[in-house]
Design a protein around this motif. Structure first.
Motif, PDB file in Angstrom:
ATOM      1  N   ASN A 378     -54.878  50.349-114.006  1.00 29.55           N
ATOM      2  CA  ASN A 378     -54.237  51.539-114.557  1.00 29.55           C
ATOM      3  C   ASN A 378     -52.886  51.749-113.880  1.00 29.55           C
ATOM      4  O   ASN A 378     -52.821  51.915-112.649  1.00 29.55           O
ATOM      5  N   PRO A 379     -51.779  51.696-114.631  1.00 33.48           N
ATOM      6  CA  PRO A 379     -50.458  51.920-114.026  1.00 33.48           C
ATOM      7  C   PRO A 379     -50.291  53.382-113.653  1.00 33.48           C
ATOM      8  O   PRO A 379     -50.918  54.272-114.231  1.00 33.48           O
ATOM      9  N   PRO A 380     -49.453  53.661-112.689  1.00 32.56           N
ATOM     10  CA  PRO A 380     -49.201  55.058-112.318  1.00 32.56           C
ATOM     11  C   PRO A 380     -48.378  55.763-113.396  1.00 32.56           C
ATOM     12  O   PRO A 380     -47.676  55.125-114.194  1.00 32.56           O
ATOM     13  N   GLU A 381     -48.439  57.062-113.409  1.00 29.45           N
ATOM     14  CA  GLU A 381     -47.693  57.867-114.371  1.00 29.45           C
ATOM     15  C   GLU A 381     -47.384  59.211-113.726  1.00 29.45           C
ATOM     16  O   GLU A 381     -47.947  59.560-112.676  1.00 29.45           O
ATOM     17  N   LEU A 382     -46.425  59.921-114.349  1.00 27.62           N
ATOM     18  CA  LEU A 382     -46.067  61.228-113.810  1.00 27.62           C
ATOM     19  C   LEU A 382     -47.279  62.152-113.802  1.00 27.62           C
ATOM     20  O   LEU A 382     -48.131  62.099-114.694  1.00 27.62           O
ATOM     21  N   ALA A 383     -47.346  62.982-112.792  1.00 22.93           N
ATOM     22  CA  ALA A 383     -48.499  63.852-112.633  1.00 22.93           C
ATOM     23  C   ALA A 383     -48.587  64.865-113.755  1.00 22.93           C
ATOM     24  O   ALA A 383     -49.688  65.282-114.131  1.00 22.93           O
ATOM     25  N   ARG A 384     -47.490  65.287-114.352  1.00 20.80           N
ATOM     26  CA  ARG A 384     -47.502  66.256-115.447  1.00 20.80           C
ATOM     27  C   ARG A 384     -46.192  66.126-116.211  1.00 20.80           C
ATOM     28  O   ARG A 384     -45.308  65.350-115.826  1.00 20.80           O
ATOM     29  N   GLN A 401     -35.037  68.688-109.372  1.00 24.36           N
ATOM     30  CA  GLN A 401     -36.481  68.564-109.629  1.00 24.36           C
ATOM     31  C   GLN A 401     -37.076  67.534-108.682  1.00 24.36           C
ATOM     32  O   GLN A 401     -36.426  66.528-108.370  1.00 24.36           O
ATOM     33  N   THR A 402     -38.287  67.803-108.212  1.00 22.76           N
ATOM     34  CA  THR A 402     -39.066  66.841-107.424  1.00 22.76           C
ATOM     35  C   THR A 402     -40.299  66.481-108.234  1.00 22.76           C
ATOM     36  O   THR A 402     -41.066  67.359-108.641  1.00 22.76           O
ATOM     37  N   VAL A 403     -40.525  65.205-108.480  1.00 19.91           N
ATOM     38  CA  VAL A 403     -41.632  64.749-109.318  1.00 19.91           C
ATOM     39  C   VAL A 403     -42.629  63.984-108.456  1.00 19.91           C
ATOM     40  O   VAL A 403     -42.271  63.405-107.422  1.00 19.91           O
ATOM     41  N   THR A 404     -43.899  64.019-108.898  1.00 18.44           N
ATOM     42  CA  THR A 404     -44.966  63.250-108.258  1.00 18.44           C
ATOM     43  C   THR A 404     -45.655  62.410-109.326  1.00 18.44           C
ATOM     44  O   THR A 404     -45.470  62.621-110.527  1.00 18.44           O
ATOM     45  N   ALA A 441     -40.482  61.874-105.665  1.00 18.07           N
ATOM     46  CA  ALA A 441     -39.089  61.469-105.885  1.00 18.07           C
ATOM     47  C   ALA A 441     -38.290  62.697-106.298  1.00 18.07           C
ATOM     48  O   ALA A 441     -38.826  63.615-106.937  1.00 18.07           O
ATOM     49  N   SER A 442     -37.012  62.708-105.967  1.00 13.69           N
ATOM     50  CA  SER A 442     -36.132  63.838-106.260  1.00 13.69           C
ATOM     51  C   SER A 442     -35.082  63.411-107.272  1.00 13.69           C
ATOM     52  O   SER A 442     -34.532  62.297-107.203  1.00 13.69           O
ATOM     53  N   ILE A 443     -34.816  64.309-108.225  1.00 13.65           N
ATOM     54  CA  ILE A 443     -33.763  64.082-109.224  1.00 13.65           C
ATOM     55  C   ILE A 443     -32.524  64.832-108.750  1.00 13.65           C
ATOM     56  O   ILE A 443     -32.569  66.049-108.520  1.00 13.65           O
ATOM     57  N   LEU A 444     -31.375  64.100-108.640  1.00 13.69           N
ATOM     58  CA  LEU A 444     -30.131  64.673-108.128  1.00 13.69           C
ATOM     59  C   LEU A 444     -29.044  64.570-109.198  1.00 13.69           C
ATOM     60  O   LEU A 444     -29.040  63.651-110.036  1.00 13.69           O
ATOM     61  N   THR A 445     -28.114  65.521-109.155  1.00 17.54           N
ATOM     62  CA  THR A 445     -26.959  65.500-110.071  1.00 17.54           C
ATOM     63  C   THR A 445     -25.878  64.597-109.498  1.00 17.54           C
ATOM     64  O   THR A 445     -25.764  64.423-108.273  1.00 17.54           O
ATOM     65  N   ARG A 446     -25.033  64.057-110.425  1.00 16.87           N
ATOM     66  CA  ARG A 446     -23.952  63.176-109.974  1.00 16.87           C
ATOM     67  C   ARG A 446     -22.581  63.693-110.377  1.00 16.87           C
ATOM     68  O   ARG A 446     -21.567  63.174-109.916  1.00 16.87           O
ATOM     69  N   GLN A 447     -22.502  64.703-111.223  1.00 16.14           N
ATOM     70  CA  GLN A 447     -21.196  65.241-111.607  1.00 16.14           C
ATOM     71  C   GLN A 447     -21.151  66.725-111.259  1.00 16.14           C
ATOM     72  O   GLN A 447     -22.159  67.352-110.955  1.00 16.14           O
ATOM     73  N   ARG A 448     -19.947  67.279-111.346  1.00 13.91           N
ATOM     74  CA  ARG A 448     -19.724  68.630-110.859  1.00 13.91           C
ATOM     75  C   ARG A 448     -20.188  69.662-111.867  1.00 13.91           C
ATOM     76  O   ARG A 448     -20.844  70.640-111.505  1.00 13.91           O
TER      77      ARG A 448
END
Length: 684
Positions: A378-384, A401-404, A441-448
């Protein structure tokens, strides 16, 4: 004693000259009844037998009077008659017969034992007759007697004794632990508490396997089983059992020890036992996704008897889980019968049974637990499903956002997750992902800045892999919405609400529009209701008591209704030959006339007549294609036999001669007279 009066004494007055002029009178106790007096001579006699024990003396008064003048010649005098005692009462024992209990071996007492050491066990009851004589036993004296019943009470002067010195007992090896397997008893001639005893196993190789207790009612030793028996290991046991009195009398200790010992040999009986598994339970393992027929494990059972019969194995199919496995009947090897998924069911419990081939009725069971081992399938997947929002005024490098992730496999195949962006795509200029190495894992912005008018939704593919062997990975896409936020980061509005605002429609405006629509619908419904209520029903008012005439301008069908069916043909069979058309339906095709011979109509049966009419109705083309009512008022022809009624029998001429009825006796007299009158009328 005797019937004649007994002379008691004589009264005499000095005035008595013997000429009979003096009369003697006696008064007092018993005068005139017990004692009588001769009024001339003065002699006193007793008419009844006197009993001194009832009355010892009598007081009487005597007087002498002149017979002619009835005057006393002397003053009244008193004298006493004493009853003399004689030996007329024999001695009596007031409380006899007497019942006495005397301890055996007694030496003292008012009634003494004549024999030394009287034994109750030899004789328990004695009867002694005691006689008492008065007058010191002289001749002429009286005597009385009584009986004294003497019972010897028991003392503990007899020790218990086993009737035999050797006993033998058979016990099957299938006997249950704690059950009674036998009884033994020692005899004691004493009774009551003197015969109470206790049984004890004093030695023997079976003292640890058997126990003995005492039944207080029957004074028996109850032998019970403490451990299970096994004929194949030990075939017999020997026990030394002692029975001893519990209440001892030290006066008789010289009679010997008040206990006895016997030997009991126990023979263990061989019983055909079911197979015995080597373990009380089994636990086996098999990997999920294993092929059908994969060996899971082996159970082993043997025949515990000396015959050592072959064993046959099978699965007891009591539950659905038992059908997921098969077993080799000879070797006991359990194999899979389906492909298992650990994530669906991680554990199975089955029951394996074993029976002897020679005796299939002897069956034993053992529980078997099968654990399904995990495979990294079973491959891993996002918790929700994450709702990621980025503010228009976001700064570069800001975590939005921080995802698990989660994995259906166990920790060995999915505890460590690795997050990354899809390498097959070009570098994302808007967002980036940082693996925190703690399964998040954390989602980060790259533009202003981000603009909703330019692009309100972004899609970010995320690749997640586990640490299993072999490793599995899956790709999930995060949806990121651009929203207007306050300075403190709170979301103010997103794209959907912004569109409504740009169109100039606020929430209040929408509510006003909906309210207007509801009011219009209410007006329409009210208008329709008022229009319908204007139709007045034909209902007579309760206040109007006048007669009302209601006219219905409807017409009937006329002659076509009343003459639709002509049933005259059914009443007369001869008229049935004429074809009658139904006048309610005009036939398009004129049917051919039907002719029947008149001879057939004269002799036709009612049932046959109805069948013919039914066939004609079925074949008639002028009949409409629906069921119609056929009326048959046909009574049939007159019977050839004539009437059998007796109503007109008197009017018909008969050649029968009824004169013989007069010869039948008085019972038929009235009948003969009636028929005789009929005959006479006919002759006249």
């Amino acid at each position: 004693m005797g019937p004649d009066p007994q002379y008691v004494g004589k009264l005499h007055s000095n005035s008595d000259k013997g000429d009979g002029s003096v009369k003697y009178i006696l008064t007092g106790e018993g005068a005139g009844t017990i004692f009588i007096i001769d009024d001339t001579t003065g002699d006193i006699h007793s008419t009844k037998s006197l009993d001194r024990e009832q009355k010892t003396h009598y007081v009487l008064h005597a007087q002498a009077i002149d017979r002619r003048t009835n005057k006393p010649l002397e003053p009244e005098s008193e004298f006493i008659i004493k009853v003399q005692d004689i030996n007329d009462n024999a001695p009596k024992f007031t409380d006899g017969p007497y019942i006495v209990t005397v301890p055996e071996m007694s030496e003292m007492g008012v009634i003494r034992t004549a024999l030394h050491n009287m034994d109750r066990e030899a004789r328990e009851h004695y009867s002694v007759v005691i006689q008492a004589k008065d007058m010191a036993g002289q001749v002429g004296g009286l005597s009385g007697s009584t009986t004294v019943n003497i019972t010897l009470t028991d003392v503990n002067d007899n020790p218990p004794r086993f009737p035999q010195k050797h006993y033998q007992l058979y016990v099957p090896e299938s006997a249950q632990v704690g059950s009674a397997v036998g009884k033994i008893k020692a005899n004691d001639a004493d009774t009551g508490s003197n015969a109470d005893m206790k049984y004890t196993i004093i030695n023997g190789d079976g003292s640890g396997v058997f126990s003995i207790s005492t039944d207080k009612e029957t004074r028996e030793g109850i032998l019970s089983l403490k451990k299970p028996l096994n004929y194949e290991k030990k075939k017999s046991y020997t026990l030394n059992i002692e029975g001893a009195n519990t209440h001892l009398d030290f006066r008789f200790s010289h009679l010997g020890p008040f206990k006895d010992v016997t030997m009991l040999k126990i023979i263990v009986g061989d019983v055909d036992e079911p197979p015995l598994f080597t373990m009380p339970s089994y636990v086996m393992e098999v990997y999920e996704n294993a092929k059908i027929g994969t060996a899971v494990g082996t159970v082993t059972a043997q025949d515990p008897d000396t015959a050592n019969s072959l064993v046959r194995y099978f699965i007891d199919h009591n539950t659905e889980e038992d059908r997921y496995f098969t077993i080799d009947a000879s070797t006991g090897t359990i194999k899979t019968a389906k492909i298992f998924d650990r994530e669906e069911t991680p554990w199975y419990n089955i029951t394996v049974a074993a029976s002897e081939i020679d005796n299939p009725g002897l069956v034993s069971h053992v529980p078997v637990g099968v654990k399904i081992l995990d495979v990294n399938d079973n491959p891993p997947e996002l918790a929700r499903d994450y709702d990621v929002v980025v503010c228009e005024n976001a700064k570069p490098g800001q975590v939005i956002q921080t995802v698990t992730a989660t994995d259906k496999d166990n920790s060995a195949n999915g505890a460590r997750f690795h997050f990354s962006l899809d390498e097959g795509l070009s570098l994302n200029p808007n967002f980036t992902l940082r693996d925190n190495e703690d399964n998040t894992a954390s989602i980060l912005t790259r533009q202003r800045r981000y603009s909703r008018t330019t692009q309100d939704i972004y899609y970010l593919p995320v690749l997640i892999s586990d640490g299993g062997v072999p490793p599995l990975s899956s790709s999930s896409t995060l949806t990121i919405r651009v929203c207007a936020c306050e300075r403190d980061g709170r979301v103010r509005t997103c794209h959907a609400e912004a569109f409504l605002s740009s169109a100039g429609l606020s929430t209040g405006a929408l509510i006003a529009i909906l309210l207007c629509v509801v009011i219009l619908l209410a007006i329409v419904v009210l208008f329709i209701t008022l229009r319908r209520s204007k139709k007045e029903p034909l209902i007579i008012s309760e206040e109007d008591v006048r007669e009302n005439v209601v006219t219905y301008d409807d017409e009937g069908g006329g002659e076509e209704d009343t003459e639709a069916f002509d049933i005259t043909a059914l009443r007369n069979p001869s008229a049935a030959e004429e074809l009658k058309y139904r006048r309610d339906v005009r036939p398009e095709v004129k049917p051919a006339p039907k002719h029947h011979p008149s001879s057939g109509l004269d002799s036709i049966d009612v049932q046959e007549f109805i069948k013919q009419r039914l066939a004609e109705a079925d074949l008639d083309p002028s009949v409409p294609p629906y069921d119609s009512l056929q009326t048959y008022a046909y009574e049939g022809h007159r019977s050839e036999a004539g009437s059998i009624s007796s109503l007109d029998s008197a009017t018909t001429h008969s050649d029968q001669d009824y004169n013989y009825l007069g010869d039948w006796g008085p019972e038929f007299k009235k009948l003969a007279e009636l028929y005789g009158e009929i005959e006479s009328e006919r002759t006249t």
